[in-house]
Design a protein around this motif. Structure first.
Motif, PDB file in Angstrom:
ATOM      1  N   PRO A  33      -4.746  -4.126  -9.413  1.00  0.00           N
ATOM      2  CA  PRO A  33      -4.552  -3.215  -8.339  1.00  0.00           C
ATOM      3  C   PRO A  33      -5.618  -2.167  -8.338  1.00  0.00           C
ATOM      4  O   PRO A  33      -6.445  -1.966  -9.392  1.00  0.00           O
ATOM      5  N   ARG A  34      -5.743  -1.451  -7.146  1.00  0.00           N
ATOM      6  CA  ARG A  34      -6.723  -0.371  -6.976  1.00  0.00           C
ATOM      7  C   ARG A  34      -5.672   0.945  -6.764  1.00  0.00           C
ATOM      8  O   ARG A  34      -4.911   0.920  -6.077  1.00  0.00           O
ATOM      9  N   VAL A  47     -10.359  -2.070   1.432  1.00  0.00           N
ATOM     10  CA  VAL A  47     -10.101  -2.222   0.061  1.00  0.00           C
ATOM     11  C   VAL A  47     -10.415  -3.423  -0.358  1.00  0.00           C
ATOM     12  O   VAL A  47      -9.872  -4.492   0.262  1.00  0.00           O
ATOM     13  N   GLN A  48     -11.305  -3.762  -1.104  1.00  0.00           N
ATOM     14  CA  GLN A  48     -11.712  -5.223  -1.781  1.00  0.00           C
ATOM     15  C   GLN A  48     -10.846  -5.147  -3.126  1.00  0.00           C
ATOM     16  O   GLN A  48     -11.196  -4.194  -3.828  1.00  0.00           O
ATOM     17  N   LEU A  49     -10.112  -6.229  -3.393  1.00  0.00           N
ATOM     18  CA  LEU A  49      -9.308  -6.429  -4.623  1.00  0.00           C
ATOM     19  C   LEU A  49      -9.963  -7.475  -5.250  1.00  0.00           C
ATOM     20  O   LEU A  49     -10.541  -8.649  -4.834  1.00  0.00           O
ATOM     21  N   THR A  50     -10.082  -7.349  -6.802  1.00  0.00           N
ATOM     22  CA  THR A  50     -10.595  -8.439  -7.733  1.00  0.00           C
ATOM     23  C   THR A  50      -9.440  -9.184  -7.957  1.00  0.00           C
ATOM     24  O   THR A  50      -8.306  -8.856  -8.573  1.00  0.00           O
ATOM     25  N   PRO A  51      -9.487 -10.690  -7.719  1.00  0.00           N
ATOM     26  CA  PRO A  51      -8.534 -11.422  -8.215  1.00  0.00           C
ATOM     27  C   PRO A  51      -8.427 -11.638  -9.965  1.00  0.00           C
ATOM     28  O   PRO A  51      -9.604 -11.110 -10.543  1.00  0.00           O
ATOM     29  N   ALA A  98      -4.421   6.840  -2.213  1.00  0.00           N
ATOM     30  CA  ALA A  98      -3.686   5.406  -1.686  1.00  0.00           C
ATOM     31  C   ALA A  98      -3.900   4.536  -2.989  1.00  0.00           C
ATOM     32  O   ALA A  98      -4.690   4.401  -3.757  1.00  0.00           O
ATOM     33  N   ASP A  99      -2.556   3.765  -3.269  1.00  0.00           N
ATOM     34  CA  ASP A  99      -2.586   2.738  -4.218  1.00  0.00           C
ATOM     35  C   ASP A  99      -2.515   1.414  -3.614  1.00  0.00           C
ATOM     36  O   ASP A  99      -1.360   1.332  -2.523  1.00  0.00           O
ATOM     37  N   VAL A 100      -3.144   0.460  -3.997  1.00  0.00           N
ATOM     38  CA  VAL A 100      -3.222  -0.972  -3.220  1.00  0.00           C
ATOM     39  C   VAL A 100      -2.794  -1.998  -4.435  1.00  0.00           C
ATOM     40  O   VAL A 100      -3.382  -2.126  -5.189  1.00  0.00           O
ATOM     41  N   TYR A 101      -1.751  -2.752  -3.834  1.00  0.00           N
ATOM     42  CA  TYR A 101      -1.392  -3.769  -4.722  1.00  0.00           C
ATOM     43  C   TYR A 101      -1.104  -5.261  -3.998  1.00  0.00           C
ATOM     44  O   TYR A 101      -0.957  -5.141  -2.849  1.00  0.00           O
ATOM     45  N   ALA A 102      -1.663  -6.126  -4.501  1.00  0.00           N
ATOM     46  CA  ALA A 102      -1.370  -7.620  -4.161  1.00  0.00           C
ATOM     47  C   ALA A 102      -0.947  -8.822  -5.289  1.00  0.00           C
ATOM     48  O   ALA A 102      -1.747  -8.539  -6.391  1.00  0.00           O
ATOM     49  N   ASP A 103      -0.192  -9.604  -5.023  1.00  0.00           N
ATOM     50  CA  ASP A 103       0.091 -10.430  -5.943  1.00  0.00           C
ATOM     51  C   ASP A 103      -1.085 -11.386  -6.348  1.00  0.00           C
ATOM     52  O   ASP A 103      -1.849 -11.754  -5.475  1.00  0.00           O
ATOM     53  N   GLY A 104      -1.475 -11.337  -7.759  1.00  0.00           N
ATOM     54  CA  GLY A 104      -2.747 -11.992  -8.229  1.00  0.00           C
ATOM     55  C   GLY A 104      -3.883 -11.251  -8.194  1.00  0.00           C
ATOM     56  O   GLY A 104      -5.043 -11.997  -8.471  1.00  0.00           O
ATOM     57  N   PHE A 105      -3.843 -10.167  -7.888  1.00  0.00           N
ATOM     58  CA  PHE A 105      -5.125  -9.087  -7.838  1.00  0.00           C
ATOM     59  C   PHE A 105      -4.975  -8.172  -8.790  1.00  0.00           C
ATOM     60  O   PHE A 105      -3.620  -7.387  -8.841  1.00  0.00           O
ATOM     61  N   ILE A 118       0.930  -1.361  -0.018  1.00  0.00           N
ATOM     62  CA  ILE A 118      -0.057  -0.010   0.058  1.00  0.00           C
ATOM     63  C   ILE A 118       0.921   1.053  -0.127  1.00  0.00           C
ATOM     64  O   ILE A 118       1.810   1.306   0.803  1.00  0.00           O
ATOM     65  N   MET A 119       0.792   2.189  -0.750  1.00  0.00           N
ATOM     66  CA  MET A 119       1.358   3.403  -0.665  1.00  0.00           C
ATOM     67  C   MET A 119       0.433   4.632  -0.784  1.00  0.00           C
ATOM     68  O   MET A 119      -0.461   4.473  -1.511  1.00  0.00           O
TER      69      MET A 119
END
Length: 85
Positions: A57-58, A75-79, A48-55, A1-2
């Motif tokens: 990003p928002r 924050v809900q991320l989409t796979p 805010a920028d949110v990143y997760a492997d396999g999802f 998260i940035m």
């Protein structure tokens, strides 16, 4: 998260295994500024920028801070497997 303020990186966070981060203190506008109609300094805006492997990003999520408020950003991320282009 940035978390960015005025285009500059303010905070970089890595979540725990539950997707949670430690509490972060950010600067906010004084609460009395919110009482001034059309005031330019009613709140301080962060992005805010949110990143997760396999999802997917928002990016550019707005976070506005006023006074001594506490903000919880959920924050809900989409796979990527469910993403429709």
């Amino acid at each position: 998260i940035m978390i960015y303020r005025d285009g500059n990186l303010h905070t970089f966070l890595i979540t725990n295994e539950n997707g949670e981060t430690p509490t972060v203190k950010i600067e906010s506008a004084p609460a009395e500024n919110a009482l001034i109609p059309n005031s330019e300094n009613q709140e301080l805006d962060y992005r805010a920028d949110v990143y997760a492997d396999g999802f997917t990003p928002r990016k550019g999520l707005l976070v506005s801070a006023v006074g001594d408020s506490h903000i919880l950003l959920t924050v809900q991320l989409t796979p990527l497997s469910e993403r429709i282009d």
